[in-house]
Design a protein around this motif. Structure first.
Motif: not given
Length: 390
Positions: A73-75, A137-139, A190-191, A196-198
């Motif tokens: 999952x990327x930003x 795109x950012x990992x 990425x809220x 990155x958030x789960x």
């Protein structure tokens, strides 16, 4: 007897005193004499117990699923150049010499995406990238790459972009047909740009439609927190497999209210494969304006049935018009598949291959008949103009 009891009491007292001293000064010695977890000295004087290193939680943890899916999952960062209206004096070369040329501002947008192939294909929402001039795109591991747009499908709000990088972590597609209401799911994205958030929730409903979000709707509804910036991110099962692409929320405040929607992986896979192969999603079309049968319409038309789709309008010269369909007809079935409402009708017709003939059953003046329609290609939807562009 009294002497023996006194001796026993003194021995116990001395033993407790020794134990207290050892537990206070050398807790690791005391830990070795018991079967409990080792005592840990903190900044306070109270010993605390700590689980042995590497021991996983016994229950309630989904870290294995998160660990498996998060790298894929990327930003997504997008920029769009926007020129300010030119000042009338800009036509004067002397004015431009002193004050410079017309300035270009850049608007930044933020969303999420999911790597679905080691070859570099990334899925996201169409509304994340549709107006972008540049896409980055950012990992989660810090790597970044410039992406190019492969194609979009506004009617499902999906888009495919591509990056050129090695050793890409691709997510595994799940089986949404086996998913059921009540299953635990995780949303990754990425809220609000915090990183990155789960989040965790359950599947609240399946097959949600008639929401007015997309033309073709078959959403997974979840109460896993989905917020701005999560768009295009992953909804996964407890094994880390992709179930859907997070795309929308119901909210009165802009934040999560526990009603989020994801495009199921069945739709995602179909649209993605078509975009990669042809740059677009090709759908069948017959050129009609359908309308659901309501109790009022049924009464006005003298209908005894409540299922089907009323043909409110027929495009002149379109496939349905050439086949003899007329306004007021009720479409009952397409290729043997019963039509219950307009949503079902659109979905079934969209799956037909343009250029092929399709048998359709219609009801006209309480008489059923079959018509054969040469399926056309669904036109691209017109892009709506936002208030900012008007």
């Amino acid at each position: 007897m009294q002497r023996l009891w006194l001796l026993f009491a003194q021995t116990v007292t001395v033993g407790l005193a020794i134990w207290f001293i050892v537990a206070s000064l050398k807790p690791e010695w005391a830990a070795g004499m018991t079967r409990t977890a080792p005592a840990v000295r903190s900044n306070s004087s109270v010993p605390m117990l700590e689980a042995p290193a590497g021991q996983p939680p016994t229950q309630g943890s989904y870290r294995s699923a998160a660990k498996r899916a998060m790298p894929a999952v990327v930003n997504i960062y997008t920029t769009k150049g926007s020129r300010q209206p030119a000042h009338p004096f800009m036509d004067d070369p002397l004015f431009r010499k002193f004050f410079g040329d017309q300035q270009e501002d850049k608007q930044f947008s933020l969303g999420s995406g999911v790597v679905v192939s080691p070859e570099g294909y990334v899925l996201t929402n169409n509304h994340v990238v549709e107006t972008a001039d540049e896409i980055e795109v950012a990992f989660a591991d810090g790597r970044k790459a410039v992406a190019k747009l492969v194609g979009t499908d506004p009617e499902t709000d999906l888009a495919v972009i591509k990056i050129n990088m090695k050793d890409l972590p691709a997510i595994t597609l799940g089986n949404v047909d086996q998913a059921m209401v009540g299953d635990v799911v995780l949303a990754i994205g990425n809220p609000f740009g915090v990183g990155q958030t789960v989040t965790m929730g359950i599947i609240s409903a399946l097959g949600r439609s008639h929401l007015g979000i997309n033309t073709f709707e078959n959403f997974i509804q979840t109460d896993a927190a989905i917020n701005p910036g999560n768009s295009g991110g992953a909804l996964i099962d407890t094994n880390g497999n992709l179930l859907g692409i997070n795309t929308a929320i119901y909210s009165r405040s802009g934040g999560s209210l526990g009603i989020g929607f994801a495009i199921p992986v069945t739709t995602v896979k179909d649209v993605m494969e078509s975009i990669i192969a042809t740059g677009q999603k090709v759908r069948g079309w017959i050129g009609v304006e359908p309308q659901d049968i309501t109790p009022e319409l049924a009464e006005s038309f003298g209908l005894t049935r409540k299922s089907g789709a009323i043909i409110a309008g027929v495009l002149k010269g379109g496939p349905a018009d050439k086949a003899g369909m007329r306004p007021g007809d009720i479409l009952l079935a397409v290729e043997g598949k019963a039509i219950n409402d307009t949503t079902e009708m659109l979905n079934i017709i969209a799956q037909l291959k343009p250029g092929n003939k399709a048998k359709m059953r219609v009801l006209r003046r309480n008489q059923e008949s079959n018509v054969e329609v040469v399926v056309g290609k669904r036109p691209k939807p017109r892009r709506e103009v936002s208030n900012e562009e008007r």
